[in-house]
Structures are given as C-alpha cells and as structure tokens.
Design an enzyme around this catalytic site. Structure first.
Site, mmCIF file in Angstrom:
data_model
loop_
_atom_site.group_PDB
_atom_site.id
_atom_site.type_symbol
_atom_site.label_atom_id
_atom_site.label_comp_id
_atom_site.label_asym_id
_atom_site.label_seq_id
_atom_site.Cartn_x
_atom_site.Cartn_y
_atom_site.Cartn_z
ATOM 1 N N GLY A 11 -30.002 -24.829 17.390
ATOM 2 C CA GLY A 11 -29.316 -25.714 16.458
ATOM 3 C C GLY A 11 -29.749 -25.580 15.010
ATOM 4 O O GLY A 11 -29.665 -26.543 14.253
ATOM 5 N N ASN A 13 -28.128 -23.899 12.822
ATOM 6 C CA ASN A 13 -26.888 -24.052 12.049
ATOM 7 C C ASN A 13 -26.479 -25.519 11.965
ATOM 8 O O ASN A 13 -26.018 -25.980 10.926
ATOM 9 C CB ASN A 13 -25.763 -23.198 12.641
ATOM 10 C CG ASN A 13 -25.872 -21.756 12.180
ATOM 11 O OD1 ASN A 13 -25.531 -21.440 11.049
ATOM 12 N ND2 ASN A 13 -26.395 -20.895 13.048
ATOM 13 N N LYS A 65 -13.010 -25.596 34.877
ATOM 14 C CA LYS A 65 -13.108 -25.622 33.416
ATOM 15 C C LYS A 65 -12.162 -26.678 32.839
ATOM 16 O O LYS A 65 -12.483 -27.357 31.872
ATOM 17 C CB LYS A 65 -12.756 -24.229 32.861
ATOM 18 C CG LYS A 65 -13.111 -24.058 31.415
ATOM 19 C CD LYS A 65 -12.822 -22.638 30.959
ATOM 20 C CE LYS A 65 -13.411 -22.355 29.605
ATOM 21 N NZ LYS A 65 -14.710 -21.744 29.617
ATOM 22 N N MET A 90 -22.429 -21.457 23.769
ATOM 23 C CA MET A 90 -22.364 -20.213 24.538
ATOM 24 C C MET A 90 -21.325 -20.260 25.663
ATOM 25 O O MET A 90 -21.588 -19.775 26.770
ATOM 26 C CB MET A 90 -23.756 -19.894 25.118
ATOM 27 C CG MET A 90 -24.835 -19.761 24.061
ATOM 28 S SD MET A 90 -24.410 -18.572 22.758
ATOM 29 C CE MET A 90 -24.700 -17.049 23.640
ATOM 30 N N ARG A 91 -20.185 -20.838 25.365
ATOM 31 C CA ARG A 91 -19.161 -20.988 26.389
ATOM 32 C C ARG A 91 -17.804 -20.691 25.762
ATOM 33 O O ARG A 91 -17.581 -21.047 24.599
ATOM 34 C CB ARG A 91 -19.201 -22.446 26.853
ATOM 35 C CG ARG A 91 -18.894 -22.696 28.270
ATOM 36 C CD ARG A 91 -19.394 -24.081 28.660
ATOM 37 N NE ARG A 91 -20.735 -23.984 29.189
ATOM 38 C CZ ARG A 91 -21.004 -23.566 30.415
ATOM 39 N NH1 ARG A 91 -20.034 -23.252 31.240
ATOM 40 N NH2 ARG A 91 -22.246 -23.471 30.825
ATOM 41 N N ILE A 93 -14.123 -21.305 24.906
ATOM 42 C CA ILE A 93 -13.277 -22.504 24.834
ATOM 43 C C ILE A 93 -11.993 -22.235 25.626
ATOM 44 O O ILE A 93 -11.335 -21.205 25.453
ATOM 45 C CB ILE A 93 -12.936 -22.829 23.355
ATOM 46 C CG1 ILE A 93 -14.215 -23.109 22.551
ATOM 47 C CG2 ILE A 93 -11.947 -23.995 23.261
ATOM 48 C CD1 ILE A 93 -14.953 -24.375 22.910
ATOM 49 N N ASN A 107 -15.820 -21.197 14.464
ATOM 50 C CA ASN A 107 -17.046 -20.651 15.062
ATOM 51 C C ASN A 107 -17.753 -19.788 14.027
ATOM 52 O O ASN A 107 -17.127 -19.251 13.117
ATOM 53 C CB ASN A 107 -16.663 -19.780 16.276
ATOM 54 C CG ASN A 107 -17.878 -19.179 16.964
ATOM 55 O OD1 ASN A 107 -18.889 -19.863 17.194
ATOM 56 N ND2 ASN A 107 -17.809 -17.901 17.293
ATOM 57 N N HIS A 109 -20.221 -16.385 13.895
ATOM 58 C CA HIS A 109 -20.653 -15.274 14.745
ATOM 59 C C HIS A 109 -21.554 -14.346 13.932
ATOM 60 O O HIS A 109 -21.226 -14.018 12.793
ATOM 61 C CB HIS A 109 -19.421 -14.518 15.272
ATOM 62 C CG HIS A 109 -19.801 -13.373 16.154
ATOM 63 N ND1 HIS A 109 -20.187 -13.555 17.463
ATOM 64 C CD2 HIS A 109 -19.910 -12.048 15.894
ATOM 65 C CE1 HIS A 109 -20.501 -12.381 17.981
ATOM 66 N NE2 HIS A 109 -20.343 -11.448 17.049
HETATM 67 C C1 GRF Z 1 -26.086 -18.150 15.462
HETATM 68 O O1 GRF Z 1 -26.642 -16.909 15.133
HETATM 69 C C2 GRF Z 1 -24.593 -18.060 15.569
HETATM 70 O O2 GRF Z 1 -24.037 -17.065 14.770
HETATM 71 C C3 GRF Z 1 -24.369 -17.732 17.010
HETATM 72 O O3 GRF Z 1 -25.367 -18.421 17.687
HETATM 73 C C4 GRF Z 1 -26.498 -18.597 16.858
HETATM 74 C C5 GRF Z 1 -26.866 -20.041 16.911
HETATM 75 O O4 GRF Z 1 -28.103 -20.288 16.326
HETATM 76 N N1 GRF Z 1 -23.033 -18.077 17.395
HETATM 77 P P1 GRF Z 1 -28.620 -21.770 16.116
HETATM 78 O O5 GRF Z 1 -28.656 -22.458 17.477
HETATM 79 O O6 GRF Z 1 -27.675 -22.467 15.172
HETATM 80 O O7 GRF Z 1 -29.995 -21.632 15.561
#
Ligand code: GRF
Length: 189
Positions: A11, A13, A65, A90-91, A93, A107, A109
């Site tokens: 988390g 981000n 789902k 990690m799923r 949608i 999202n 990436h």
């Molecule tokens: C990030 O690198 C994002 O790009 C990817 O998953 C990671 C999440 O990192 N989708 P965090 O949990 O926000 O530290």
C-alpha cells in the site's frame, strides 16, 4: 469525488494518495474506502491509522467471482463510491464491477504499457534488459493491463541498477504520478 482504493499488499501507492490528500493536493477527492482481498495486507492497517474506512472481502468465502464482486459492489454502493483506484490489487476485475463502473476504474502498472503487462511486469522488463521503463496509469477493461492509457512516466535503467534499485525508482515515480492523475481526473469535481 468519493474514491475506493483496492489493494492486496503493502500500500505505498495508497499512502502516497493519502499523503497528497492530507497536503490539500486532491481537493476534489474523498478517500472513502480501502478494500483488500487479503486480510493481512498492510494497506488495511495503514488505512485504519488514517481513519479511512476499510473492508476485507475474502474471495474464498464466495462460490464465484460474480458472487464475490456482487458483495463488493454492495459495499461500494453503500459508500457511494464514484471511482475505483486499483493500487497493487492482484486480482482481475470481472464483468460485474466493469459493468457497474464503466470508465470509472483506473490502475497503475509498473511498466510502460503495452510492454510488459501482467503481475511480473516490472521484473519482466528488467530481465529483458530494457534501458527505459516506467509506470503507466490506465483505465481498466476486461483484459490484463490493456485499457486506455491516461499517463506514463519513464525511468532509465543503467548498468549499476539492480531489480531492487529499479523497483525503488519506479515506486518513486508512481507515488508522484498516481496522485497527479487523480488530481486531474477529479478537478471538475
Ligand atoms: C505497484 O508497483 C503498482 O504499480 C503495482 O503494484 C505495486 C503496488 O505497490 N500494480 P504498493 O502496494 O502500492 O506499494
């Protein structure tokens, strides 16, 4: 705009978005919910510390789902969520959420899409030996990391870089890019 952050892990981000909001950089964003599919995800503790409502929804508790996402949808509607922000969720949608939140799911990436999609995008780019990589914010569609691109930022990979240093560099740009995109997407209120 009331947003829900979906995350399965650390988390960082989420934290960057929460920090930007706390600094007044996201005047039209209300962090209304943090949702995780993992009970032990550190992001839930972070949200609790910020007094942001959290929800853990256990995918194993649902027969399909559709059932899993129908429950999530009820939570989102209860909280009047207008935008879903995936941050290390990690799923994939599914159609239930895609139909209900068409064009309202974004999202981040850790590669320059369309190169290196998928859950190992960052490591795949590094292993390939690319000299430029980066991060992409995009709308979510039914594919894996395939929706329309909103914003990208690049980093260079030098001879001294390791997977760890590249990961760190990418996180740094993500933590700037995601709040900036959110500010722009929500500026009309
Ligand atoms: C990030 O690198 C994002 O790009 C990817 O998953 C990671 C999440 O990192 N989708 P965090 O949990 O926000 O530290």
């Amino acid at each position: 705009m009331r947003i829900a952050v979906f995350a399965s892990g650390t988390g960082t981000n989420y934290r960057a978005i929460a920090a930007a909001a706390a600094k007044g950089q996201l005047p039209h964003v209300e962090l209304a919910l943090v949702l995780s599919d993992r009970e032990a995800a550190p992001v839930l503790a972070k949200a609790a510390a910020d007094a942001v409502p959290q929800a853990f929804v256990d995918p194993k508790a649902y027969a399909s789902k559709v059932a899993f996402e129908t429950h999530i949808l009820a939570l989102l509607q209860e909280q009047q969520i207008e935008l879903i922000v995936l941050a290390g969720y990690m799923r994939i949608i599914g159609q239930t959420l895609l139909d209900a939140y068409r064009g309202k799911i974004i999202n981040i990436h850790p590669s320059l899409l369309p190169s290196f999609p998928g859950k190992n995008g960052l490591a795949d780019a590094f292993a390939y030996g690319v000299k430029i990589t980066g991060a992409t914010v995009h709308y979510v569609d039914a594919g894996i990391d395939t929706g329309p691109i909103i914003a990208q930022e690049m980093i260079r990979i030098t001879e001294d870089d390791t997977l760890a240093t590249v990961t760190e560099k990418i996180h740094q740009i993500e933590h700037r890019l995601y709040p900036a995109v959110l500010a722009k997407l929500t500026e009309k209120g």
